[in-house]
Scaffold this active site. Sequence first.
Site, PDB file in Angstrom:
ATOM      1  N   ASP A   1       0.898  -1.164   0.000  1.00 49.88           N
ATOM      2  CA  ASP A   1       0.000   0.000   0.000  1.00 49.88           C
ATOM      3  C   ASP A   1       0.929   1.205   0.000  1.00 49.88           C
ATOM      4  O   ASP A   1       1.681   1.420   0.947  1.00 49.88           O
ATOM      5  CB  ASP A   1      -0.856  -0.048   1.277  1.00 49.88           C
ATOM      6  CG  ASP A   1      -1.693   1.216   1.493  1.00 49.88           C
ATOM      7  OD1 ASP A   1      -1.527   2.204   0.753  1.00 49.88           O
ATOM      8  OD2 ASP A   1      -2.524   1.193   2.439  1.00 49.88           O
TER       9      ASP A   1
ATOM     10  N   TYR B   1      -3.493   9.605   0.685  1.00 52.34           N
ATOM     11  CA  TYR B   1      -3.467   9.284   2.103  1.00 52.34           C
ATOM     12  C   TYR B   1      -2.491   8.133   2.377  1.00 52.34           C
ATOM     13  O   TYR B   1      -2.536   7.091   1.729  1.00 52.34           O
ATOM     14  CB  TYR B   1      -4.861   8.943   2.637  1.00 52.34           C
ATOM     15  CG  TYR B   1      -4.807   8.999   4.138  1.00 52.34           C
ATOM     16  CD1 TYR B   1      -4.690  10.226   4.781  1.00 52.34           C
ATOM     17  CD2 TYR B   1      -4.741   7.842   4.898  1.00 52.34           C
ATOM     18  CE1 TYR B   1      -4.534  10.297   6.143  1.00 52.34           C
ATOM     19  CE2 TYR B   1      -4.596   7.904   6.260  1.00 52.34           C
ATOM     20  CZ  TYR B   1      -4.493   9.130   6.885  1.00 52.34           C
ATOM     21  OH  TYR B   1      -4.322   9.195   8.231  1.00 52.34           O
TER      22      TYR B   1
ATOM     23  N   GLN C   1       2.879   4.222   2.688  1.00 46.45           N
ATOM     24  CA  GLN C   1       2.475   3.588   3.963  1.00 46.45           C
ATOM     25  C   GLN C   1       3.248   2.311   4.315  1.00 46.45           C
ATOM     26  O   GLN C   1       3.694   2.144   5.445  1.00 46.45           O
ATOM     27  CB  GLN C   1       0.973   3.281   3.924  1.00 46.45           C
ATOM     28  CG  GLN C   1       0.445   2.593   5.177  1.00 46.45           C
ATOM     29  CD  GLN C   1      -1.059   2.323   5.101  1.00 46.45           C
ATOM     30  OE1 GLN C   1      -1.861   3.212   5.326  1.00 46.45           O
ATOM     31  NE2 GLN C   1      -1.428   1.099   4.791  1.00 46.45           N
TER      32      GLN C   1
ATOM     33  N   ASN D   1      16.475  -7.838  -0.453  1.00 45.47           N
ATOM     34  CA  ASN D   1      15.238  -8.604  -0.377  1.00 45.47           C
ATOM     35  C   ASN D   1      14.176  -7.707   0.270  1.00 45.47           C
ATOM     36  O   ASN D   1      14.508  -6.983   1.211  1.00 45.47           O
ATOM     37  CB  ASN D   1      15.534  -9.822   0.516  1.00 45.47           C
ATOM     38  CG  ASN D   1      14.450 -10.838   0.514  1.00 45.47           C
ATOM     39  OD1 ASN D   1      13.305 -10.527   0.827  1.00 45.47           O
ATOM     40  ND2 ASN D   1      14.797 -12.058   0.181  1.00 45.47           N
TER      41      ASN D   1
ATOM     42  N   TYR E   1       1.655   0.693  14.808  1.00 44.27           N
ATOM     43  CA  TYR E   1       0.596   0.500  13.820  1.00 44.27           C
ATOM     44  C   TYR E   1       0.967   1.119  12.484  1.00 44.27           C
ATOM     45  O   TYR E   1       1.286   2.292  12.404  1.00 44.27           O
ATOM     46  CB  TYR E   1      -0.719   1.119  14.292  1.00 44.27           C
ATOM     47  CG  TYR E   1      -1.810   0.931  13.259  1.00 44.27           C
ATOM     48  CD1 TYR E   1      -2.300  -0.336  12.983  1.00 44.27           C
ATOM     49  CD2 TYR E   1      -2.313   2.004  12.538  1.00 44.27           C
ATOM     50  CE1 TYR E   1      -3.264  -0.533  12.024  1.00 44.27           C
ATOM     51  CE2 TYR E   1      -3.292   1.820  11.577  1.00 44.27           C
ATOM     52  CZ  TYR E   1      -3.766   0.553  11.323  1.00 44.27           C
ATOM     53  OH  TYR E   1      -4.718   0.357  10.377  1.00 44.27           O
TER      54      TYR E   1
ATOM     55  N   LYS F   1      -2.936  -2.614   8.012  1.00 45.03           N
ATOM     56  CA  LYS F   1      -3.027  -4.070   7.976  1.00 45.03           C
ATOM     57  C   LYS F   1      -2.168  -4.630   6.863  1.00 45.03           C
ATOM     58  O   LYS F   1      -1.753  -3.917   5.964  1.00 45.03           O
ATOM     59  CB  LYS F   1      -4.485  -4.472   7.763  1.00 45.03           C
ATOM     60  CG  LYS F   1      -5.196  -4.760   9.068  1.00 45.03           C
ATOM     61  CD  LYS F   1      -4.657  -6.002   9.739  1.00 45.03           C
ATOM     62  CE  LYS F   1      -5.190  -6.058  11.166  1.00 45.03           C
ATOM     63  NZ  LYS F   1      -4.390  -6.970  12.000  1.00 45.03           N
TER      64      LYS F   1
ATOM     65  N   SER G   1      -5.287 -30.776 -12.374  1.00 43.04           N
ATOM     66  CA  SER G   1      -4.268 -31.818 -12.614  1.00 43.04           C
ATOM     67  C   SER G   1      -3.385 -32.107 -11.403  1.00 43.04           C
ATOM     68  O   SER G   1      -2.203 -31.765 -11.382  1.00 43.04           O
ATOM     69  CB  SER G   1      -3.359 -31.428 -13.788  1.00 43.04           C
ATOM     70  OG  SER G   1      -4.122 -31.055 -14.888  1.00 43.04           O
TER      71      SER G   1
ATOM     72  N   TYR H   1      -4.128  -0.368  17.070  1.00 41.69           N
ATOM     73  CA  TYR H   1      -3.710   0.705  17.952  1.00 41.69           C
ATOM     74  C   TYR H   1      -4.746   0.901  19.044  1.00 41.69           C
ATOM     75  O   TYR H   1      -5.902   0.587  18.869  1.00 41.69           O
ATOM     76  CB  TYR H   1      -3.386   2.029  17.256  1.00 41.69           C
ATOM     77  CG  TYR H   1      -4.373   2.597  16.284  1.00 41.69           C
ATOM     78  CD1 TYR H   1      -5.185   3.665  16.631  1.00 41.69           C
ATOM     79  CD2 TYR H   1      -4.441   2.107  14.983  1.00 41.69           C
ATOM     80  CE1 TYR H   1      -6.040   4.244  15.708  1.00 41.69           C
ATOM     81  CE2 TYR H   1      -5.294   2.673  14.048  1.00 41.69           C
ATOM     82  CZ  TYR H   1      -6.082   3.747  14.420  1.00 41.69           C
ATOM     83  OH  TYR H   1      -6.924   4.314  13.513  1.00 41.69           O
TER      84      TYR H   1
HETATM   85  P1  13P Z   1      -4.910  -0.384   5.191  1.00 41.37           P
HETATM   86  O1  13P Z   1      -3.931  -1.365   5.774  1.00 41.37           O
HETATM   87  O2  13P Z   1      -5.671  -0.983   4.053  1.00 41.37           O
HETATM   88  O3  13P Z   1      -4.219   0.885   4.803  1.00 41.37           O
HETATM   89  O4  13P Z   1      -5.995  -0.102   6.271  1.00 41.37           O
HETATM   90  C1  13P Z   1      -5.819   0.870   7.199  1.00 41.37           C
HETATM   91  C2  13P Z   1      -7.004   1.001   8.095  1.00 41.37           C
HETATM   92  O5  13P Z   1      -6.885   0.682   9.249  1.00 41.37           O
HETATM   93  C3  13P Z   1      -8.259   1.499   7.536  1.00 41.37           C
HETATM   94  O6  13P Z   1      -9.260   1.712   8.503  1.00 41.37           O
HETATM   95 MG    MG Z   2      -4.869  -1.863   2.400  1.00 41.24          MG
HETATM   96 MG    MG Z   3      -3.884   2.285   3.503  1.00 39.91          MG
HETATM   97 MG    MG Z   4      -2.454  -2.355   4.660  1.00 45.64          MG
END
Ligand code: 13P
Ligand code: MG
Ligand code: MG
Ligand code: MG
Length: 381
Positions: free
Chosen positions: A11, A90, A94, A104, A228, A231, A242, A347
């Site tokens: 992301d 936003y 991230q 790696n 945090y 996700k 197969s 969090y």
């Molecule tokens: P993402 O990991 O998809 O950026 O989600 C963040 C989040 O907590 C949205 O509420």
């Molecule tokens: Mg995401």
């Molecule tokens: Mg995000």
């Molecule tokens: Mg994420």
Amino acid sequence: MKITLSVIKADIGGFVGHSTTHPEVVNKVKEVAEAGKEKGIILDTSVITCGDDIAIVMTHTHGIDAEPVHKLAWDAFIAGTEVAKKLKLYGAGQDILSDAFSGNVKGMGPGVAEMEFEERKSEPVIVFFADKTAPSAWNLPLYEMFADPMNTAGLVIDPSMHDGFTFEVMDVYSGKAIRLKTPAELYDLLVFIGATSRYVVRAVYRNSDGEIGAAASTQKLSLMAGRYVGKDDPVLIVRAQSGFPAVGEVLEPFGRPWLVEGWMRGSHTGPLMPVSFKEAKPTRFDGPPRVIAAGYQICEGKLIGPNDLFDDPAFDYARERATQLANFLRRQGIFEPHRLPPEEMEYTTLPKVLEKLKDRFKDIGEPKAKAPGSGEGEIHE
Ligand code: 13P
Ligand code: MG
Ligand code: MG
Ligand code: MG
Ligand code: 13P
Ligand code: MG
């Protein structure tokens, strides 16, 4: 021909908030990945998105954990991040946790699923890609695909699958893995993978010859960063037909939604909704969690596809059911079990509030409880 299929995802900025990706960012990632094809680093590439995450699907001959391939994906995400920053998207960058590439992408933020195999006479593969959830979301469907004959008839009626499959399960805290053979060790397997907060399936192998059938991204972002950072929004590669489950057997677990962690602020439980590519845009309470299925036929290392496999009215019921479950859970607001327990939340203000109010907790003559599984003491001591 022995080829490697690598899926590397991140992301690098949401449009708007955490709901989806911006086309300029995705185009930049594609441009860099395609240039890697021109330079001969990879054989082919396909860029797919789910929610605010971008996955680069690549075929090549360098094997897993190959530096040039990981570097190519890293460079593509860095270039995409620059565009995301320019647009002030936003959470631009991230999942990019490090400034410099060092051989790696593992431990640097992006999620990785990779497998190497001899390309079969016909090589159908499915790349699952989910947003607003975690790698443990794959535990239940992988069990159904590769170990549950009520889902996968082939386990019973196809001689090439009848010996079953071995699951490699990772403990996300210790980083150690164990291999368990089904059907013989099925109940041991389920003891672990039912505990989704700690154990995740990393790979699945066919018992008869050790051939790999599935590989998942198992990176846990919050454990890498120590804070945090959203996700993990995992990817999963599954080979079909197969000697492996049929495409329809691979997709069947998604016909009935189940609950996964990761909705809103990574701190809520929600139903995993199977959707078409264009519906992979979670907005309601930043969700509910979504999953897409991108099907490919691999031909001499080329990715023929993707075919949008959940774009099928037969999954309408699962989507409808997921919406009903979402309504039901939302009724519960901030209360568990819709909201995750404190140890699982991405969090929390609990330590701060506890610190502020600790002197106001008075002894009322009740015995002190032992925290389950952790010896003496109170849970939030
Ligand atoms: P993402 O990991 O998809 O950026 O989600 C963040 C989040 O907590 C949205 O509420
Ligand atoms: Mg995401
Ligand atoms: Mg995000
Ligand atoms: Mg994420
Ligand atoms: P077709 O006859 O449509 O190829 O079906 C083959 C099959 O067994 C699908 O599960
Ligand atoms: Mg056919």
